[in-house]
Design a protein around this motif. Structure first.
Motif, PDB file in Angstrom:
ATOM      1  N   ALA A  66       0.942  -1.097   0.034  1.00 43.33           N
ATOM      2  CA  ALA A  66       0.046  -0.118   0.032  1.00 43.33           C
ATOM      3  C   ALA A  66       0.854   1.306  -0.037  1.00 43.33           C
ATOM      4  O   ALA A  66       0.585   2.233  -0.695  1.00 43.33           O
ATOM      5  N   LEU A  67       2.181   1.239   0.643  1.00 44.48           N
ATOM      6  CA  LEU A  67       2.870   2.530   0.684  1.00 44.48           C
ATOM      7  C   LEU A  67       3.532   2.578  -0.705  1.00 44.48           C
ATOM      8  O   LEU A  67       3.629   3.812  -0.799  1.00 44.48           O
ATOM      9  N   LEU A  68       3.921   1.502  -1.445  1.00 45.03           N
ATOM     10  CA  LEU A  68       4.534   1.772  -2.474  1.00 45.03           C
ATOM     11  C   LEU A  68       3.421   2.424  -3.376  1.00 45.03           C
ATOM     12  O   LEU A  68       3.919   3.262  -4.484  1.00 45.03           O
ATOM     13  N   ARG A  69       2.049   1.717  -3.469  1.00 38.85           N
ATOM     14  CA  ARG A  69       1.162   2.368  -4.423  1.00 38.85           C
ATOM     15  C   ARG A  69       0.677   3.706  -4.017  1.00 38.85           C
ATOM     16  O   ARG A  69       0.782   4.559  -4.985  1.00 38.85           O
ATOM     17  N   GLY A  70       0.801   4.165  -2.848  1.00 32.45           N
ATOM     18  CA  GLY A  70       0.773   5.654  -2.517  1.00 32.45           C
ATOM     19  C   GLY A  70       1.891   6.458  -2.970  1.00 32.45           C
ATOM     20  O   GLY A  70       1.522   7.450  -3.313  1.00 32.45           O
ATOM     21  N   ALA A  71       3.005   5.923  -2.605  1.00 34.08           N
ATOM     22  CA  ALA A  71       4.031   6.769  -3.372  1.00 34.08           C
ATOM     23  C   ALA A  71       4.192   6.883  -4.851  1.00 34.08           C
ATOM     24  O   ALA A  71       4.435   7.999  -5.393  1.00 34.08           O
ATOM     25  N   ALA A  72       3.787   5.658  -5.547  1.00 35.96           N
ATOM     26  CA  ALA A  72       3.747   5.916  -6.948  1.00 35.96           C
ATOM     27  C   ALA A  72       2.628   6.869  -7.534  1.00 35.96           C
ATOM     28  O   ALA A  72       2.766   7.782  -8.388  1.00 35.96           O
ATOM     29  N   ASP A  73       1.547   6.825  -6.875  1.00 36.89           N
ATOM     30  CA  ASP A  73       0.264   7.737  -6.900  1.00 36.89           C
ATOM     31  C   ASP A  73       0.932   9.133  -6.914  1.00 36.89           C
ATOM     32  O   ASP A  73       0.585  10.134  -7.573  1.00 36.89           O
ATOM     33  N   ALA A  74       1.566   9.511  -5.852  1.00 33.60           N
ATOM     34  CA  ALA A  74       1.814  10.704  -5.155  1.00 33.60           C
ATOM     35  C   ALA A  74       2.960  11.351  -6.346  1.00 33.60           C
ATOM     36  O   ALA A  74       3.113  12.423  -6.957  1.00 33.60           O
ATOM     37  N   ALA A  75       3.884  10.305  -6.899  1.00 28.73           N
ATOM     38  CA  ALA A  75       4.739  10.548  -8.026  1.00 28.73           C
ATOM     39  C   ALA A  75       4.169  11.085  -9.106  1.00 28.73           C
ATOM     40  O   ALA A  75       4.697  11.967  -9.741  1.00 28.73           O
ATOM     41  N   ARG A  76       3.061  10.350  -9.533  1.00 25.86           N
ATOM     42  CA  ARG A  76       2.326  10.835 -10.738  1.00 25.86           C
ATOM     43  C   ARG A  76       1.685  12.285 -10.613  1.00 25.86           C
ATOM     44  O   ARG A  76       1.603  12.873 -11.346  1.00 25.86           O
ATOM     45  N   ALA A  77       1.182  12.517  -9.389  1.00 31.16           N
ATOM     46  CA  ALA A  77       0.384  13.604  -9.037  1.00 31.16           C
ATOM     47  C   ALA A  77       1.023  14.919  -8.721  1.00 31.16           C
ATOM     48  O   ALA A  77       0.596  15.960  -8.876  1.00 31.16           O
ATOM     49  N   PHE A  78       2.224  14.759  -8.257  1.00 33.01           N
ATOM     50  CA  PHE A  78       2.957  16.060  -7.487  1.00 33.01           C
ATOM     51  C   PHE A  78       4.324  16.151  -8.317  1.00 33.01           C
ATOM     52  O   PHE A  78       4.782  15.234  -8.807  1.00 33.01           O
ATOM     53  N   SER A  79       4.936  17.376  -8.243  1.00 34.22           N
ATOM     54  CA  SER A  79       6.110  17.415  -8.888  1.00 34.22           C
ATOM     55  C   SER A  79       7.602  17.081  -8.368  1.00 34.22           C
ATOM     56  O   SER A  79       8.374  16.527  -8.987  1.00 34.22           O
ATOM     57  N   PRO A  80       7.462  17.062  -6.836  1.00 35.73           N
ATOM     58  CA  PRO A  80       8.658  16.906  -6.256  1.00 35.73           C
ATOM     59  C   PRO A  80       9.092  15.479  -6.491  1.00 35.73           C
ATOM     60  O   PRO A  80       8.180  14.708  -6.640  1.00 35.73           O
ATOM     61  N   ALA A  81      10.467  15.186  -6.345  1.00 35.91           N
ATOM     62  CA  ALA A  81      11.043  13.891  -6.430  1.00 35.91           C
ATOM     63  C   ALA A  81      10.700  13.156  -5.233  1.00 35.91           C
ATOM     64  O   ALA A  81      10.397  13.621  -4.222  1.00 35.91           O
ATOM     65  N   ILE A  82      10.325  11.605  -5.322  1.00 41.06           N
ATOM     66  CA  ILE A  82       9.929  10.998  -4.284  1.00 41.06           C
ATOM     67  C   ILE A  82      10.915   9.670  -4.309  1.00 41.06           C
ATOM     68  O   ILE A  82      11.144   8.921  -5.153  1.00 41.06           O
ATOM     69  N   ALA A  83      11.578   9.428  -3.083  1.00 37.39           N
ATOM     70  CA  ALA A  83      12.555   8.437  -2.658  1.00 37.39           C
ATOM     71  C   ALA A  83      11.965   7.603  -1.964  1.00 37.39           C
ATOM     72  O   ALA A  83      11.302   7.737  -0.823  1.00 37.39           O
ATOM     73  N   VAL A  84      11.523   5.998  -2.149  1.00 34.53           N
ATOM     74  CA  VAL A  84      11.390   5.145  -1.343  1.00 34.53           C
ATOM     75  C   VAL A  84      12.421   4.353  -0.763  1.00 34.53           C
ATOM     76  O   VAL A  84      13.174   3.888  -1.309  1.00 34.53           O
ATOM     77  N   ILE A  85      12.333   4.055   0.650  1.00 37.69           N
ATOM     78  CA  ILE A  85      13.510   3.453   1.225  1.00 37.69           C
ATOM     79  C   ILE A  85      12.913   2.122   1.751  1.00 37.69           C
ATOM     80  O   ILE A  85      11.872   1.984   2.578  1.00 37.69           O
ATOM     81  N   GLY A  86      13.742   1.224   1.637  1.00 38.06           N
ATOM     82  CA  GLY A  86      13.407  -0.112   1.973  1.00 38.06           C
ATOM     83  C   GLY A  86      14.191  -1.304   1.291  1.00 38.06           C
ATOM     84  O   GLY A  86      15.035  -1.043   0.647  1.00 38.06           O
ATOM     85  N   ASP A  87      13.887  -2.509   1.573  1.00 42.81           N
ATOM     86  CA  ASP A  87      14.482  -3.719   1.035  1.00 42.81           C
ATOM     87  C   ASP A  87      14.338  -3.701  -0.474  1.00 42.81           C
ATOM     88  O   ASP A  87      13.355  -4.068  -0.888  1.00 42.81           O
ATOM     89  N   ARG A  88      15.334  -3.630  -1.281  1.00 46.28           N
ATOM     90  CA  ARG A  88      15.237  -3.310  -2.593  1.00 46.28           C
ATOM     91  C   ARG A  88      14.714  -4.701  -3.409  1.00 46.28           C
ATOM     92  O   ARG A  88      13.702  -4.366  -4.145  1.00 46.28           O
TER      93      ARG A  88
END
Lengths: 336, 336
Positions: A16-38
């Motif tokens: 769910a967190l990845l999905r939220g991050a990806a949705d935010a990346a599409r909607a907003f201009s700032p860069a987004i970095a996700v941190i976790g086990d690659r």
């Protein structure tokens, strides 16, 4: 601007967190970095069909669980998604950090890794309650007890947040107490009342009883973290309880079900309005960079909203303004 | 059996209280005495058409207001309806006392005039919250702070009340805390946790978060009076807030109003179910005779229910059973 997200913590991590991050990346201009086990991030995203192309992935091998002690974030779990995100924030490799993980660890890590604003004695959690008018509840769980000057400091910092982020002009501040009279509460609260009454730039409305909190009598309510935590969690629990009773009522028989069908969209909107996740997460007030505690049960939408909130905090200049307030000499001189 | 009612205190005094007393006198067999200014009682009853024939009227010239200091009940207002009712109770001229007046004065008066059960350190207010299953909240406002042994004592007394009055077999007791783990809270709550775990005859379910209170995880919840008061009042405030939002939703447009008409009786029943006055008032736990604090906003029905509850307390032998529990030696020996 870059927003950092710990995608390994919380009940619905990481999907769910990845999905939220990806949705935010599409909607907003700032860069987004996700941190976790690659490896986990790539596998889960592949299986769930989440497009990682707009996200930077930062590898962090371990995760802080809800059971880990708060200080694990600066001890045995320095390689966790939470600790590494806080480190990146403190090194300037991001402008805000969002985590749905262990609250104690996040407060400890933010305090020890990112550091408090100069002059702030204790960082606090600032939940926003979904009432008629959004209410900033400070402290909603970081400190079991406060000294009188803490209430004043939180009132000052909270007023800045309520003005710049919640859009309140001259926010009204209340002191949570068991009665409205200024003699209510113990010596600690009576002294806090006195400091708040005299506080520079504080629009203090006096003691507020918990009964009145939902009705917009103030924009910021200050209380110790033990009571604040009870208020926050009871609001959540009672909300779900009453909506579930309502749902039972509306499915009790055929006539009720038919009528309920017409009302359903309106009730759904009401339920959504009463969901704290619409305001994003709880900002850690008093930390020198934006750190947001998302709810442990955050879904993709809550994470998306927390990112939007983080962008607002970074853009608004709320933290430099808080630093200006915290740098003021404490009132009361030798009484402190 | 005789039930004493202070009819001069509370927001709707004396009319609603007289009406509730008269209704109770018609419905129940015990004698009922109403205490207050005789001239006022007679005038108001005459104007409102309340039949006083089933009631004994005891003249008390003064009234304790919400603003009076707690100790006025044993000082300048010994001739008030509250003080005189408590005196009558202590002299055996009644078996239970109901008042909707100043809570601080009622606790002080009950403690100093009627006296505590032997062995009880602090009397507490025991509100019953209208959840899925009624929940006894102890302390809901008499003592700002408790020492660890108080939590154990309240758990014991509360279990007796929950069993004999709320009809719970082996009532489950929870400790309100900001997390479920036994290490949560400060030193005081951790020691309370330890005492409760070892408490004789206590079915201790551990720490309970405020979020879970509405869902029947325990029958008695013990907490300090400051937090308990916030929980009690927020339950009340949030209930009215959500029902008023619901009512706005249902009258938003014609289609909503038509559908709502079908659901109205069910919603009314739900609202009534979620009204604390259905359980009467809050018993003062630890006092040697039954004293019930009715809500300040009590209407006739709430007073009627408080009388029914008072009769239940007198008939059930709950106070002698509490006295048996309180007479036990305190656990932990030198740790007390």
């Amino acid at each position: 601007m870059k927003i950092l997200i710990d995608v390994m913590s919380g009940d619905n991590a990481p999907e769910a967190l990845l999905r939220g991050a990806a949705d935010a990346a599409r909607a907003f201009s700032p860069a987004i970095a996700v941190i976790g086990d690659r490896a986990v991030i790539e596998t889960v995203s592949g299986e769930a069909g989440i497009d990682l192309s707009g996200l930077e992935v930062c590898d962090a091998p371990s995760v802080i669980s809800m059971e880990d002690p708060a200080l694990s974030v600066v001890r045995e779990k320095r390689d966790s998604s939470m600790a590494m995100g806080l480190e990146m924030l403190s090194r300037g490799e991001g402008d805000a950090f969002v985590s749905a993980g262990n609250t104690g660890a996040l407060v400890a890590g933010a305090t020890l890794i990112v550091r408090k604003i100069k002059g702030v004695r204790r960082a606090a959690i600032g939940a926003v309650l979904p009432f008629s008018s959004p209410l900033l509840l400070l402290d909603s769980g970081a400190n079991l007890e406060l000294v009188p000057s803490d209430y004043l400091q939180l009132a000052g910092l909270g007023s800045v947040y309520a003005e710049k982020i919640l859009g309140k002009k001259s926010p009204r501040v209340g002191l949570l107490n068991n009665g409205a009279e200024k003699t209510k509460g113990g010596a600690n609260l009576q002294e806090a009342y006195r400091l708040l009454s005299e506080g520079e730039g504080i629009d203090f409305v006096g003691n507020v009883e918990a009964r009145d909190l939902p009705f917009g009598v103030c924009d910021v309510i200050v209380t110790d973290g033990f009571t604040g935590n009870a208020v926050l969690k009871l609001t959540e629990g009672l909300g779900s309880f009453l909506f579930s009773k309502l749902s039972d009522t509306m499915t009790a028989d055929l006539a009720a079900r038919l009528s309920a069908a017409v009302l359903k969209p309106k009730l759904k909107a009401l339920k959504k309005e009463f969901s704290a996740s619409e305001y994003g997460g709880a900002p850690l007030i008093g930390i020198s960079m934006p750190v947001i505690k998302a709810h442990g049960s955050s879904d993709a939408r809550a994470i998306y909203n927390a990112v939007r909130q983080a962008i607002g905090i970074v853009s608004s200049g709320v933290i430099p303004e808080m630093a200006r307030i915290a740098a003021r000499p404490a009132p009361g001189g030798e009484k402190q």
